[in-house]
Design an enzyme around this catalytic site. Structure first.
Site, PDB file in Angstrom:
ATOM      1  N   ASP A 298      -0.997  -0.408   3.137  1.00 10.26           N
ATOM      2  CA  ASP A 298      -2.261  -1.130   3.064  1.00 10.26           C
ATOM      3  C   ASP A 298      -2.581  -1.836   4.385  1.00 10.26           C
ATOM      4  OD1 ASP A 298      -4.479  -2.275   1.383  1.00 10.26           O
ATOM      5  OD2 ASP A 298      -3.476  -4.151   1.918  1.00 10.26           O
ATOM      6  N   GLU A 341      -3.858   3.350   5.294  1.00  5.39           N
ATOM      7  CA  GLU A 341      -5.218   2.868   5.016  1.00  5.39           C
ATOM      8  C   GLU A 341      -5.628   2.069   6.255  1.00  5.39           C
ATOM      9  OE1 GLU A 341      -8.195  -0.078   3.927  1.00  5.39           O
ATOM     10  OE2 GLU A 341      -6.118  -0.685   3.634  1.00  5.39           O
TER      11      GLU A 341
END
Length: 600
Positions: A298, A341
């Site tokens: 993330d 990401e």
């Protein structure tokens, strides 16, 4: 418990198995507790085994580690570390390396062994290490709100129950991977797990660590891969967890200008070797102890740049952390998928570390996502002006190995759901455009990710407190859309032209990317033994006798038409074939529709 940690590697940020030494380890008699707290004045263990009275820990090794052995401690008992700072004040902390934790609002750690099952945890998804030539169709879920056993906020299926419900759904719907939003322990439901307090603790919301192992094993039995969202950027501010763990900023920066981020949580201080070893060991833990098939990392841009802002400069220590972590994980788990990401334009995200890249397998193509959704939000009469928003992605696509995401981030915070984003007030037009969008997505090079609910044309923004609105399937439009998505997914999985050469330029060829006035596009996807033609009409007008020329082609067999009546369109379903004359053909393409042909 034998010392399975290299202390030099731990301090220099090279350790991947710190959890084998630190934490609470079940021994032949009792439990050995160890923690790293170099600036603590003294530490005691408190828990069920001593009526929450203090059992002192002793300094070991170089005096920065603390240890004690409690013979009457057993699996399932709760515990904390009472850590005294230099002034003599104390805070009761959960164990940073705990393998299980109490359900919020309780904050204790729970003794749980590192289970070595003879069957569970031994299987992996049958997928080779270099899987670029295989289909990757990911269904992203939040475990607590996909489905609920009752209509209450704190009603959740267990990991075991999810296995029975989710796996048949994935198979029926044509997804070969599931990505689960963070399962580390976390205190605030609204953070969805992205603000963690337990980096080695599977959240107790859904059961025990062995229940999670059961879920993953059941997925692997059906050859479904399981990915986990992993958050090495920041942690929750709660004072019982990592914050000021030993009375000082041990995991975080001492200054708030770089220590507190846009989400109001604490950034990890990646320049510290002990922090890097903590995070690398956490990543290793999920892959090694549970056999997840990969990690989606993330907020990578917040690792690359200070506070995620390129203008503030590159965070060189954090970049080195990413490289070292990815390189080490690949050496330990060659077939694991590492997915970034990342919203930045940082170069080399999916290049190898040996080639000075970051070492990820894939990077989310957020530029493709933004351009595509922006285009479909525009008024059809103006799409001629925005035409090249849909061609731009192929200008940069081969710079990285991109994955196309329509994730949870696109259906929250007032952004509207995918189908609701489509331009217009008429539902039929919205559904037609959404079908065309998905055919464009699945024909475009790159692996795929779709968030739960998108496949049934969910109308309400995602809310972690409620399950998806499955009763929508009682409405013909949603049921038809769902069947369209099922057919599209299976066509993707079964046709190598749509995935085999995703990252090879020979796998894609524009046929028409200059019909601005018509707002029509067409291209070929090619594999070693197959060619598929994809044609898209994003205008609000039917196109008749659209001419397509494909050298050496003789016949075109219709695979899929988004406008078939069975999907809510207007065209009678018929899998006809067209004989090309002098390598050309003319077809009619309905407004807001797409067609796939296999070219012979």
């Amino acid at each position: 418990m034998e010392n399975e940690m290299d202390f030099y590697d731990f301090y220099t940020g090279q350790e991947f198995f710190a959890y084998k030494y630190l934490g609470a380890h079940v021994a032949d008699k009792g439990v050995v507790f160890r923690t790293f707290a170099p600036n603590a004045k003294r530490i005691s263990v408190i828990g069920d085994f001593n009526n929450w009275q203090e059992t002192p820990m002793q300094k070991v090794y170089d005096g920065n580690f603390w240890e004690c052995h409690i013979e009457n401690a057993t699996q399932g008992m709760k515990y904390k570390y009472r850590i005294y700072n230099k002034t003599g004040r104390y805070i009761d902390h959960c164990d940073p390396y705990a393998f299980y934790a109490d359900l919020r609002p309780q904050t204790a750690s729970i003794i749980y062994p590192l289970t070595d099952n003879t069957v569970q945890g031994k299987r992996n998804c049958k997928r080779k290490a270099n899987a670029d030539d295989l289909p990757l169709n990911i269904y992203e879920i939040h475990a607590g709100s996909w489905k609920k056993p009752a209509d209450t906020e704190e009603s959740w299926y267990t990991y075991r129950e999810l296995a029975d419900l989710l796996i048949p759904y994935l198979q029926e719907n044509g997804y070969n991977f599931v990505e689960i939003m963070p399962l580390n322990e976390y205190p605030c439901d609204a953070s969805w797990g992205y603000q963690s307090t337990g980096f080695f603790s599977p959240t107790s919301r859904y059961g025990t660590p062995d229940d999670l192992r059961y879920f993953i094993d059941k997925c692997h039995l059906e050859n479904i891969g399981v990915l986990l969202d992993f958050v090495p950027v920041h942690f929750a501010l709660n004072d019982y967890a990592l914050l000021n763990y030993d009375g000082t900023a041990l995991f975080e920066y001492p200054h708030s200008d770089v220590g507190i981020n846009e989400w109001g949580s604490c950034n990890f201080m990646h320049s510290r070797g002990e922090v890097r070893s903590f995070l690398q060991s956490s990543a290793c833990y999920w892959l090694n102890e549970f056999h997840f098939d990969g990690l989606r990392v993330d907020a990578v841009s917040n690792l690359l740049y200070w506070q995620g802002n390129p203008e503030r400069g590159e965070n060189k220590q954090a970049v080195q952390f990413i490289k070292n972590m990815n390189k080490g994980l690949k050496e330990l788990f060659p077939s694991a998928l590492l997915i970034a990401e990342d919203s930045s334009t940082y170069k080399g995200v999916t290049d190898t570390v040996e080639n000075d890249g970051l070492g990820f397998d894939y990077k989310w193509d957020l530029g493709w996502m933004n351009d595509t959704l922006s285009f479909l939000q525009s008024v059809p009469d103006t799409r001629e002006l925005h035409y090249h928003k849909l061609t731009f992605s192929m200008h940069y696509f081969y710079n990285e190995k991109f994955l196309l995401p329509l994730s949870h981030d696109e259906v929250v915070h007032g952004k509207a759901t995918i189908v609701q984003k489509m331009n217009g007030a008429d539902y039929e037009e919205k559904f037609a455009q959404a079908r065309t969008l998905y055919m464009y997505m699945y024909a475009h090079p790159g692996k795929k990710l779709n968030f739960m609910g998108n496949e049934i044309a969910h109308m309400r923004e995602w809310d972690e407190k409620r399950q998806q609105d499955w009763d929508l399937l009682n409405f013909p439009a949603h049921d038809a859309f769902h069947h369209f998505m099922i057919d599209l997914n299976h066509i993707y999985l079964k046709n190598p032209a749509l995935y085999e050469n995703d990252y090879d330029r020979k796998g894609f060829e524009w046929v028409d990317c200059h019909s601005e006035e018509l707002v029509v596009y067409s291209f070929l996807r090619k594999s070693k033994g197959q060619k598929i033609l994809a044609v898209f009409n994003f205008s609000d007008k039917d196109i008749e006798k659209y001419k397509i020329e494909i050298p050496t082609a003789h016949r075109a067999v219709l695979l899929l038409n988004s406008d078939w009546e069975c999907y809510g369109g207007t065209t009678i379903q018929k899998r006809n074939s067209i004989t090309l004359k002098q390598a050309s053909m003319k077809i009619n393409v309905k407004r807001f529709s797409a067609v796939f042909f296999e070219i012979k």
